[in-house]
Design a protein around this motif. Structure first.
Motif, mmCIF file in Angstrom:
data_model
loop_
_atom_site.group_PDB
_atom_site.id
_atom_site.type_symbol
_atom_site.label_atom_id
_atom_site.label_comp_id
_atom_site.label_asym_id
_atom_site.label_seq_id
_atom_site.Cartn_x
_atom_site.Cartn_y
_atom_site.Cartn_z
ATOM 1 N N GLY A 1 6.619 12.437 28.377
ATOM 2 C CA GLY A 1 5.947 11.560 29.284
ATOM 3 C C GLY A 1 6.708 10.893 30.113
ATOM 4 N N ARG A 2 8.786 12.230 29.972
ATOM 5 C CA ARG A 2 9.616 11.274 30.801
ATOM 6 C C ARG A 2 8.472 11.618 32.195
ATOM 7 N NH1 ARG A 2 11.568 14.161 26.809
ATOM 8 N NH2 ARG A 2 13.485 12.748 25.795
ATOM 9 N N VAL A 3 8.636 10.294 33.203
ATOM 10 C CA VAL A 3 8.180 10.947 35.090
ATOM 11 C C VAL A 3 9.266 11.711 35.573
ATOM 12 C CG1 VAL A 3 7.995 9.697 36.684
ATOM 13 C CG2 VAL A 3 7.477 8.218 34.423
ATOM 14 N N ALA A 4 8.853 12.471 35.896
ATOM 15 C CA ALA A 4 10.180 13.700 36.935
ATOM 16 C C ALA A 4 10.697 12.506 37.615
ATOM 17 C CB ALA A 4 8.394 14.287 37.658
ATOM 18 N N GLY A 5 11.769 12.616 37.848
ATOM 19 C CA GLY A 5 12.413 12.198 39.025
ATOM 20 C C GLY A 5 12.762 10.235 38.768
ATOM 21 N N TYR B 1 8.758 6.463 31.742
ATOM 22 C CA TYR B 1 7.793 7.160 30.561
ATOM 23 C C TYR B 1 6.554 6.515 30.566
ATOM 24 C CZ TYR B 1 12.875 7.565 28.525
ATOM 25 O OH TYR B 1 13.924 7.682 28.286
ATOM 26 N N VAL B 2 5.812 7.746 30.658
ATOM 27 C CA VAL B 2 4.367 7.415 30.315
ATOM 28 C C VAL B 2 3.807 7.507 29.179
ATOM 29 C CG1 VAL B 2 1.976 8.308 31.050
ATOM 30 C CG2 VAL B 2 3.756 8.306 32.961
ATOM 31 N N THR B 3 2.875 6.544 28.321
ATOM 32 C CA THR B 3 2.699 6.552 26.938
ATOM 33 C C THR B 3 1.337 5.918 26.226
ATOM 34 O OG1 THR B 3 3.079 4.287 26.686
ATOM 35 C CG2 THR B 3 4.807 6.040 26.149
ATOM 36 N N ASP B 4 0.027 6.284 27.835
ATOM 37 C CA ASP B 4 -0.715 5.871 27.543
ATOM 38 C C ASP B 4 -1.875 7.239 28.132
ATOM 39 O OD1 ASP B 4 -1.005 6.434 30.531
ATOM 40 O OD2 ASP B 4 -1.231 3.899 30.386
ATOM 41 N N GLY B 5 -3.428 6.930 28.478
ATOM 42 C CA GLY B 5 -4.380 7.573 28.432
ATOM 43 C C GLY B 5 -3.769 8.557 30.294
ATOM 44 N N ALA B 6 -3.229 8.406 30.338
ATOM 45 C CA ALA B 6 -2.721 9.123 31.776
ATOM 46 C C ALA B 6 -2.073 10.229 31.891
ATOM 47 C CB ALA B 6 -1.532 8.187 32.519
ATOM 48 N N ARG C 1 4.211 10.264 19.374
ATOM 49 C CA ARG C 1 5.012 12.267 19.350
ATOM 50 C C ARG C 1 6.072 12.178 20.163
ATOM 51 N NH1 ARG C 1 4.779 15.519 23.067
ATOM 52 N NH2 ARG C 1 4.627 17.776 22.677
ATOM 53 N N ASN C 2 5.518 11.591 21.097
ATOM 54 C CA ASN C 2 6.203 11.333 22.781
ATOM 55 C C ASN C 2 7.612 10.355 22.125
ATOM 56 O OD1 ASN C 2 5.045 13.057 24.219
ATOM 57 N ND2 ASN C 2 3.853 12.505 25.041
ATOM 58 N N ILE C 3 7.062 9.553 21.649
ATOM 59 C CA ILE C 3 8.595 7.902 21.650
ATOM 60 C C ILE C 3 9.606 8.609 20.917
ATOM 61 C CG2 ILE C 3 7.451 6.504 19.619
ATOM 62 C CD1 ILE C 3 9.242 5.277 22.632
ATOM 63 N N GLU C 4 9.065 9.359 20.073
ATOM 64 C CA GLU C 4 10.060 9.989 18.667
ATOM 65 C C GLU C 4 10.697 10.869 19.519
ATOM 66 O OE1 GLU C 4 7.594 12.208 15.244
ATOM 67 O OE2 GLU C 4 7.145 10.313 14.525
ATOM 68 N N ARG C 5 10.815 11.680 19.996
ATOM 69 C CA ARG C 5 11.494 11.981 20.981
ATOM 70 C C ARG C 5 12.083 12.002 21.863
ATOM 71 N NH1 ARG C 5 12.111 17.950 22.927
ATOM 72 N NH2 ARG C 5 11.378 18.220 20.292
ATOM 73 N N VAL C 6 11.934 10.829 22.465
ATOM 74 C CA VAL C 6 12.696 9.892 23.342
ATOM 75 C C VAL C 6 13.749 9.106 22.742
ATOM 76 C CG1 VAL C 6 12.143 7.969 25.074
ATOM 77 C CG2 VAL C 6 11.013 9.946 24.998
ATOM 78 N N ILE C 7 13.125 8.617 21.543
ATOM 79 C CA ILE C 7 14.230 8.059 21.246
ATOM 80 C C ILE C 7 15.252 8.771 20.712
ATOM 81 C CG2 ILE C 7 14.457 7.267 18.588
ATOM 82 C CD1 ILE C 7 11.995 5.484 19.063
ATOM 83 N N ALA C 8 14.881 10.322 19.790
ATOM 84 C CA ALA C 8 15.442 10.976 19.372
ATOM 85 C C ALA C 8 16.780 11.430 20.754
ATOM 86 C CB ALA C 8 15.151 11.743 18.739
#
Length: 187
Positions: free
Chosen positions: A139-143, A148-153, A173-180
Protein backbone atom coordinates in the motif's frame (compact mmCIF):
# COMPACT_ATOMS: atom_id res chain seq x y z
CA UNK A 1 -21.48 -3.52 -9.41
CA UNK A 2 -24.03 -3.72 -6.69
CA UNK A 3 -27.58 -2.82 -7.64
CA UNK A 4 -30.16 -2.96 -4.87
CA UNK A 5 -33.57 -4.51 -5.22
CA UNK A 6 -36.49 -4.99 -2.91
CA UNK A 7 -39.25 -7.56 -2.75
CA UNK A 8 -42.43 -7.50 -0.72
CA UNK A 9 -42.86 -10.50 1.53
CA UNK A 10 -46.03 -12.00 2.93
CA UNK A 11 -44.82 -12.49 6.51
CA UNK A 12 -43.61 -9.77 8.86
CA UNK A 13 -39.90 -9.10 8.95
CA UNK A 14 -40.13 -7.40 12.36
CA UNK A 15 -39.68 -3.82 13.50
CA UNK A 16 -36.40 -4.55 15.29
CA UNK A 17 -34.03 -5.52 12.52
CA UNK A 18 -30.28 -5.61 12.21
CA UNK A 19 -28.42 -3.27 9.93
CA UNK A 20 -25.92 -5.88 8.75
CA UNK A 21 -26.53 -8.51 6.08
CA UNK A 22 -28.53 -11.39 7.49
CA UNK A 23 -28.22 -13.94 4.70
CA UNK A 24 -26.29 -14.50 1.50
CA UNK A 25 -27.69 -16.05 -1.67
CA UNK A 26 -24.91 -17.56 -3.76
CA UNK A 27 -25.68 -17.81 -7.47
CA UNK A 28 -22.09 -16.94 -8.40
CA UNK A 29 -21.62 -20.06 -10.56
CA UNK A 30 -24.57 -19.18 -12.80
CA UNK A 31 -22.95 -19.01 -16.27
CA UNK A 32 -25.48 -16.52 -17.65
CA UNK A 33 -25.98 -14.13 -14.74
CA UNK A 34 -23.58 -14.63 -11.80
CA UNK A 35 -24.80 -12.91 -8.63
CA UNK A 36 -24.13 -13.01 -4.92
CA UNK A 37 -26.93 -11.26 -3.05
CA UNK A 38 -26.96 -10.17 0.57
CA UNK A 39 -30.28 -9.73 2.30
CA UNK A 40 -29.90 -6.64 4.45
CA UNK A 41 -33.05 -5.97 6.51
CA UNK A 42 -34.04 -2.35 6.40
CA UNK A 43 -33.48 -0.92 9.90
CA UNK A 44 -36.55 1.31 9.73
CA UNK A 45 -37.79 0.79 13.29
CA UNK A 46 -41.19 -0.32 12.01
CA UNK A 47 -42.60 -3.19 10.03
CA UNK A 48 -41.81 -2.72 6.34
CA UNK A 49 -42.79 -6.09 4.83
CA UNK A 50 -39.64 -5.76 2.75
CA UNK A 51 -36.38 -7.58 2.19
CA UNK A 52 -33.63 -5.41 0.77
CA UNK A 53 -31.14 -7.26 -1.40
CA UNK A 54 -27.70 -5.96 -2.26
CA UNK A 55 -26.43 -7.76 -5.35
CA UNK A 56 -22.80 -8.25 -6.27
CA UNK A 57 -22.39 -9.03 -9.96
CA UNK A 58 -19.66 -9.63 -12.51
CA UNK A 59 -20.27 -6.55 -14.59
CA UNK A 60 -17.75 -6.47 -17.47
CA UNK A 61 -18.09 -2.70 -17.63
CA UNK A 62 -15.46 -0.59 -15.89
CA UNK A 63 -15.33 3.10 -15.21
CA UNK A 64 -12.17 5.10 -15.66
CA UNK A 65 -10.79 8.41 -14.53
CA UNK A 66 -9.52 10.91 -17.07
CA UNK A 67 -7.60 14.06 -16.25
CA UNK A 68 -9.27 17.24 -17.54
CA UNK A 69 -6.47 19.77 -18.01
CA UNK A 70 -8.89 22.70 -18.42
CA UNK A 71 -10.43 22.18 -14.96
CA UNK A 72 -7.40 20.52 -13.36
CA UNK A 73 -9.66 17.71 -12.16
CA UNK A 74 -9.96 13.98 -12.59
CA UNK A 75 -13.31 13.13 -14.16
CA UNK A 76 -15.08 9.78 -13.89
CA UNK A 77 -16.05 8.21 -17.19
CA UNK A 78 -19.14 6.14 -16.45
CA UNK A 79 -22.56 6.16 -18.03
CA UNK A 80 -25.81 4.87 -16.61
CA UNK A 81 -26.01 2.40 -19.49
CA UNK A 82 -22.93 0.64 -18.11
CA UNK A 83 -25.10 -0.52 -15.19
CA UNK A 84 -27.29 -2.63 -17.51
CA UNK A 85 -25.34 -5.94 -17.18
CA UNK A 86 -25.38 -5.69 -13.37
CA UNK A 87 -29.10 -4.89 -13.20
CA UNK A 88 -29.95 -7.69 -15.66
CA UNK A 89 -28.01 -10.24 -13.60
CA UNK A 90 -29.64 -9.11 -10.35
CA UNK A 91 -33.09 -9.06 -11.93
CA UNK A 92 -32.59 -12.62 -13.18
CA UNK A 93 -31.95 -13.83 -9.62
CA UNK A 94 -34.69 -11.75 -8.00
CA UNK A 95 -37.26 -12.80 -10.62
CA UNK A 96 -36.55 -16.45 -9.68
CA UNK A 97 -36.77 -15.63 -5.95
CA UNK A 98 -40.09 -13.84 -6.42
CA UNK A 99 -41.51 -16.70 -8.50
CA UNK A 100 -40.41 -19.39 -6.02
CA UNK A 101 -41.75 -17.50 -2.99
CA UNK A 102 -44.82 -15.86 -4.55
CA UNK A 103 -43.43 -12.46 -3.59
CA UNK A 104 -43.28 -9.33 -5.69
CA UNK A 105 -41.13 -6.29 -6.27
CA UNK A 106 -41.68 -3.10 -4.30
CA UNK A 107 -41.82 -0.01 -6.49
CA UNK A 108 -42.13 2.63 -3.80
CA UNK A 109 -38.72 2.53 -2.08
CA UNK A 110 -36.24 4.09 -4.48
CA UNK A 111 -37.70 7.49 -5.21
CA UNK A 112 -40.51 8.97 -7.28
CA UNK A 113 -39.52 7.05 -10.44
CA UNK A 114 -41.40 3.98 -9.12
CA UNK A 115 -38.54 1.61 -9.84
CA UNK A 116 -37.66 -1.63 -8.10
CA UNK A 117 -33.87 -1.39 -8.50
CA UNK A 118 -31.55 1.32 -7.28
CA UNK A 119 -28.54 1.24 -9.54
CA UNK A 120 -27.30 4.74 -8.80
CA UNK A 121 -24.93 3.91 -5.97
CA UNK A 122 -21.93 1.76 -5.24
CA UNK A 123 -22.12 0.13 -1.84
CA UNK A 124 -18.47 -0.91 -1.64
CA UNK A 125 -16.42 1.05 -4.19
CA UNK A 126 -13.22 -0.71 -5.15
CA UNK A 127 -10.17 0.16 -7.20
CA UNK A 128 -8.47 3.36 -8.21
CA UNK A 129 -5.13 2.82 -6.50
CA UNK A 130 -4.53 -0.87 -7.11
CA UNK A 131 -2.19 -2.89 -4.91
CA UNK A 132 1.00 -3.76 -6.76
CA UNK A 133 0.34 -1.21 -9.54
CA UNK A 134 -0.18 2.27 -8.07
CA UNK A 135 1.31 1.06 -4.80
CA UNK A 136 3.83 -1.54 -3.78
CA UNK A 137 2.57 -4.83 -2.35
CA UNK A 138 1.90 -3.13 1.02
CA UNK A 139 0.00 0.00 0.00
CA UNK A 140 2.95 2.42 -0.22
CA UNK A 141 2.11 4.88 -3.02
CA UNK A 142 4.77 4.74 -5.74
CA UNK A 143 6.92 7.86 -5.82
CA UNK A 144 5.62 9.37 -2.55
CA UNK A 145 7.45 8.89 0.73
CA UNK A 146 5.16 8.12 3.71
CA UNK A 147 1.94 8.08 1.65
CA UNK A 148 -0.13 4.91 2.06
CA UNK A 149 -3.42 3.50 0.78
CA UNK A 150 -5.23 1.18 3.22
CA UNK A 151 -8.80 0.93 1.92
CA UNK A 152 -10.85 -0.64 -0.89
CA UNK A 153 -8.96 1.41 -3.50
CA UNK A 154 -6.29 -1.31 -3.37
CA UNK A 155 -8.65 -3.97 -4.77
CA UNK A 156 -8.97 -3.88 -8.59
CA UNK A 157 -12.63 -4.96 -8.84
CA UNK A 158 -15.40 -7.15 -7.52
CA UNK A 159 -14.24 -10.14 -5.45
CA UNK A 160 -17.67 -11.77 -5.52
CA UNK A 161 -18.63 -11.15 -1.90
CA UNK A 162 -18.82 -8.25 0.51
CA UNK A 163 -15.22 -6.94 0.49
CA UNK A 164 -15.26 -5.71 4.11
CA UNK A 165 -13.19 -8.57 5.53
CA UNK A 166 -10.73 -8.51 2.62
CA UNK A 167 -10.22 -4.76 3.00
CA UNK A 168 -9.73 -5.17 6.75
CA UNK A 169 -7.24 -8.02 6.29
CA UNK A 170 -5.25 -6.04 3.72
CA UNK A 171 -5.18 -2.97 5.95
CA UNK A 172 -3.99 -4.98 8.97
CA UNK A 173 -1.37 -6.85 6.93
CA UNK A 174 -0.10 -3.67 5.29
CA UNK A 175 0.07 -1.57 8.45
CA UNK A 176 2.06 -4.27 10.26
CA UNK A 177 4.67 -4.15 7.48
CA UNK A 178 4.66 -0.34 7.34
CA UNK A 179 5.15 -0.08 11.12
CA UNK A 180 7.92 -2.67 11.08
CA UNK A 181 9.79 -1.23 8.11
CA UNK A 182 8.94 2.45 7.84
CA UNK A 183 8.11 3.65 11.36
CA UNK A 184 10.52 1.57 13.45
CA UNK A 185 13.46 2.07 11.10
CA UNK A 186 12.84 5.85 11.02
CA UNK A 187 12.87 6.10 14.84
Amino acid sequence: NMPGGATQVGNPTGAHQSSTPALGIDDWDNPDAPVFAEIAPMPAGLETWVSLYLAITKNPERGSFVYDKATDRAMLRWTREQNAPAVAAAKSLFDRINKANTTMYRYDLFGPQLKNFADDFCYHPLGGCVLGKATDDYGRVAGYHNLYVTDGALIPGSIGVNPFVTITALAERNIERVIAEDVRTAA
